[in-house]
Design a protein around this motif. Sequence first.
Motif, PDB file in Angstrom:
ATOM      1  N   TRP A   9       0.820  -1.209   0.000  1.00  0.00           N
ATOM      2  CA  TRP A   9       0.000   0.000   0.000  1.00  0.00           C
ATOM      3  C   TRP A   9       0.855   1.260   0.000  1.00  0.00           C
ATOM      4  O   TRP A   9       0.577   2.205  -0.745  1.00  0.00           O
TER       5      TRP A   9
ATOM      6  N   GLN B 131       2.889   1.604  -3.413  1.00  0.00           N
ATOM      7  CA  GLN B 131       1.998   1.961  -4.513  1.00  0.00           C
ATOM      8  C   GLN B 131       1.647   3.443  -4.457  1.00  0.00           C
ATOM      9  O   GLN B 131       1.499   4.093  -5.482  1.00  0.00           O
ATOM     10  N   THR B 132       1.563   3.984  -3.259  1.00  0.00           N
ATOM     11  CA  THR B 132       1.200   5.393  -3.085  1.00  0.00           C
ATOM     12  C   THR B 132       2.337   6.332  -3.443  1.00  0.00           C
ATOM     13  O   THR B 132       2.119   7.366  -4.072  1.00  0.00           O
TER      14      THR B 132
ATOM     15  N   ASN C 125       5.778   6.680  -7.550  1.00  0.00           N
ATOM     16  CA  ASN C 125       5.903   7.538  -8.724  1.00  0.00           C
ATOM     17  C   ASN C 125       6.493   8.910  -8.400  1.00  0.00           C
ATOM     18  O   ASN C 125       6.868   9.652  -9.298  1.00  0.00           O
TER      19      ASN C 125
ATOM     20  N   ARG D  19      -7.971   6.462  -6.958  1.00  0.00           N
ATOM     21  CA  ARG D  19      -7.174   5.874  -8.040  1.00  0.00           C
ATOM     22  C   ARG D  19      -6.185   4.834  -7.512  1.00  0.00           C
ATOM     23  O   ARG D  19      -6.080   3.727  -8.036  1.00  0.00           O
ATOM     24  N   ILE D  20      -5.462   5.178  -6.455  1.00  0.00           N
ATOM     25  CA  ILE D  20      -4.464   4.267  -5.894  1.00  0.00           C
ATOM     26  C   ILE D  20      -5.145   3.018  -5.328  1.00  0.00           C
ATOM     27  O   ILE D  20      -4.683   1.900  -5.566  1.00  0.00           O
TER      28      ILE D  20
ATOM     29  N   HIS E  44      -7.960   1.762  -6.240  1.00  0.00           N
ATOM     30  CA  HIS E  44      -8.426   0.971  -7.388  1.00  0.00           C
ATOM     31  C   HIS E  44      -7.277   0.134  -7.954  1.00  0.00           C
ATOM     32  O   HIS E  44      -7.445  -1.047  -8.265  1.00  0.00           O
ATOM     33  N   GLN E  45      -6.095   0.741  -8.080  1.00  0.00           N
ATOM     34  CA  GLN E  45      -4.917   0.009  -8.567  1.00  0.00           C
ATOM     35  C   GLN E  45      -4.569  -1.160  -7.650  1.00  0.00           C
ATOM     36  O   GLN E  45      -4.043  -2.176  -8.101  1.00  0.00           O
ATOM     37  N   LEU E  46      -4.870  -1.015  -6.373  1.00  0.00           N
ATOM     38  CA  LEU E  46      -4.592  -2.057  -5.388  1.00  0.00           C
ATOM     39  C   LEU E  46      -5.724  -3.088  -5.294  1.00  0.00           C
ATOM     40  O   LEU E  46      -5.618  -4.054  -4.542  1.00  0.00           O
TER      41      LEU E  46
END
Length: 171
Positions: free
Chosen positions: A39, A42-43, A46, A155-156, A158-160
Amino acid sequence: MKIAKKKPVLQHLNQIFSLNVDNRSNTSLVPTYRQWRQWIWQTCKNSYKRANIAILLCNEDEACQFNHNYRNKNYATNVLSFALNEGESMYLPDCSELNGDLIFCPSVIEKETADQHKSVIAHYAHLTVHGVLHLMGYDHIDDDEAEIMEALEIRILHQLGYTNPYIQDEY
């Protein structure tokens, strides 16, 4: 053979992302170390080349004390974020490392999940993403900031593989 030798991606991640978790609460119903790492990374991956994050899980009395000392609020809250470089310019081009602490209060989180009919782990995922975004300098004090931060959280998550945490189930 060690896992890191079998998995060079994991070895590389361990070099660029340090995570420490200290559970001083009275509960074992908390995410796994692997979930926390996924988690958080992923956050922030980037925006940062490296991250050093410490997580503390504490009881309500201790969480209340932290909230009182640092936010002048006399109650325990679900998550508090403390960026190492808080108050400094966090948007400099050479700012490539995220450093901070996240403090969670599991008993507050468990009450919220019961009240909101949510999964405990999904709520922890949301609060972790939310807390890391605070470490990164995002806030929700005014409506425009809140809209940006909530859109990033959605968004994050959802990606997870998690649903929008702001959609309330009707019962």
